[in-house]
Scaffold this motif. Structure first.
Motif, mmCIF file in Angstrom:
data_model
loop_
_atom_site.group_PDB
_atom_site.id
_atom_site.type_symbol
_atom_site.label_atom_id
_atom_site.label_comp_id
_atom_site.label_asym_id
_atom_site.label_seq_id
_atom_site.Cartn_x
_atom_site.Cartn_y
_atom_site.Cartn_z
ATOM 1 N N TYR A 125 1.015 -1.061 0.171
ATOM 2 C CA TYR A 125 -0.068 -0.061 -0.008
ATOM 3 C C TYR A 125 0.850 1.092 -0.079
ATOM 4 O O TYR A 125 1.806 1.283 0.708
ATOM 5 N N GLN A 126 0.659 2.117 -0.997
ATOM 6 C CA GLN A 126 1.501 3.277 -1.024
ATOM 7 C C GLN A 126 0.668 4.465 -1.332
ATOM 8 O O GLN A 126 -0.609 4.480 -2.040
ATOM 9 N N GLU A 127 0.891 5.604 -0.909
ATOM 10 C CA GLU A 127 0.161 6.973 -1.057
ATOM 11 C C GLU A 127 1.152 8.151 -1.747
ATOM 12 O O GLU A 127 2.419 7.939 -1.513
ATOM 13 N N THR A 183 -4.882 12.655 -2.137
ATOM 14 C CA THR A 183 -3.849 11.762 -2.333
ATOM 15 C C THR A 183 -4.222 10.834 -3.457
ATOM 16 O O THR A 183 -5.390 10.775 -3.689
ATOM 17 N N TRP A 210 -3.402 6.740 -4.370
ATOM 18 C CA TRP A 210 -2.980 5.490 -3.304
ATOM 19 C C TRP A 210 -3.000 4.435 -4.537
ATOM 20 O O TRP A 210 -3.941 4.232 -5.359
ATOM 21 N N GLN A 227 -2.268 4.085 7.477
ATOM 22 C CA GLN A 227 -1.266 4.911 6.737
ATOM 23 C C GLN A 227 -1.785 6.222 7.128
ATOM 24 O O GLN A 227 -2.861 6.744 7.303
#
Length: 273
Positions: free
Chosen positions: A8-10, A23, A25, A268
């Motif tokens: 998982y990335q933002e 954002t 994601w 997050q």
């Protein structure tokens, strides 16, 4: 991403999109747990593109149905209950609470607690599988093209109310100090540009301050209670009611059972607008 590893990335949006997008994601799970996941409201609508197996969402009748591969998720006032059906890969745009009105081209109230099929709108959109940076770049380019086609704007009165709500500050003008006509006008503007009332949005933000705290590894119930008092709850029963209202279970039950995407999103830190 290593084989079988959850990701998982933002990513922060570029300056031109920042007034509208909070954002972008990405999420991938090659071998996700098929257990039920509960997603809590966070005050932000989203545009989600699915590159993997679809999620199955529980309807009001209790039955699970497959989500479309591209969807717009409006404001939520109750939990979203779903489960993956196979290998998962998503890229999504999390708008500001009032940032999606002109993108959608409809009052946000029409999308509240709904997932709108966006397959036709995103026809031809093809982000590269397995490449988070490439997926984000593709979405940014697509959104910037959408913004050039239509005039996106922000209502300064609505944005000021949202900013105060997130900052735990008093409303720009206390409700009691507004004329009845001004209160009704603000309610209409919120329904159009946000999809929920100012009061409900404040309740969601308050809940999220506690919920995000509860999602941190190692936090115990006493820590959640303290976070609830700091967030503005009067006592534990009031906070427990909001857990039931917005999540459909107790804080303890959620922390025990949280899985995959629900855990990743909750744990997050948000990217500042």
């Amino acid at each position: 991403m290593a084989s079988g590893e959850e990701r998982y990335q933002e990513f922060a949006p570029p300056p031109a999109l920042r007034p509208f997008v909070r954002t972008i994601w990405t999420y991938a799970a090659p071998d996700p747990s098929r257990t039920i996941q509960r997603i809590a409201p966070d005050g932000c609508p989203e545009l989600v593109f699915d590159l993997g197996a679809p999620y199955a969402e529980q309807g009001e009748d209790g039955l699970f149905r497959l989500q479309p591969p591209a969807l717009f998720a409006g404001q939520m006032t109750r939990p979203l209950i779903m489960h993956p059906t196979g290998p998962t890969e998503l890229v999504a745009v999390r708008f500001e609470p009032d940032g999606a009105r002109d993108f959608l081209g409809l009052p946000l109230s029409t999308a509240t607690d709904r997932r709108l099929d966006m397959v036709e709108r995103l026809a031809g959109f093809a982000p590269p599988p397995g490449d988070p940076e490439g997926q984000v770049a593709a979405f940014v380019a697509w959104l910037e093209d959408q913004r050039r086609r239509t005039a996106w704007r922000i209502d300064p009165v609505v944005r000021a109310e949202i900013t105060a709500a997130e900052a735990e500050a008093p409303a720009p003008a206390p409700v009691s100090a507004r004329a009845a006509s001004a209160q009704r006008a603000l309610q209409r503007r919120f329904a159009d540009r946000v999809g929920v009332s100012p009061r409900l949005l404040r309740s969601i933000f308050r809940f999220r301050r506690v919920f995000d705290h509860a999602a941190r590894p190692g936090e115990d119930v006493e820590g959640w209670l303290e976070a609830g008092l700091q967030a503005g709850y009067f006592d534990q029963p009031q906070m427990a009611r909001d857990f039931r209202r917005f999540l459909g279970c107790t804080a303890t039950d959620w922390a025990r059972d949280q899985h995959a995407l629900a855990r990743a999103i909750a744990s997050q830190a948000r990217v500042a607008s």
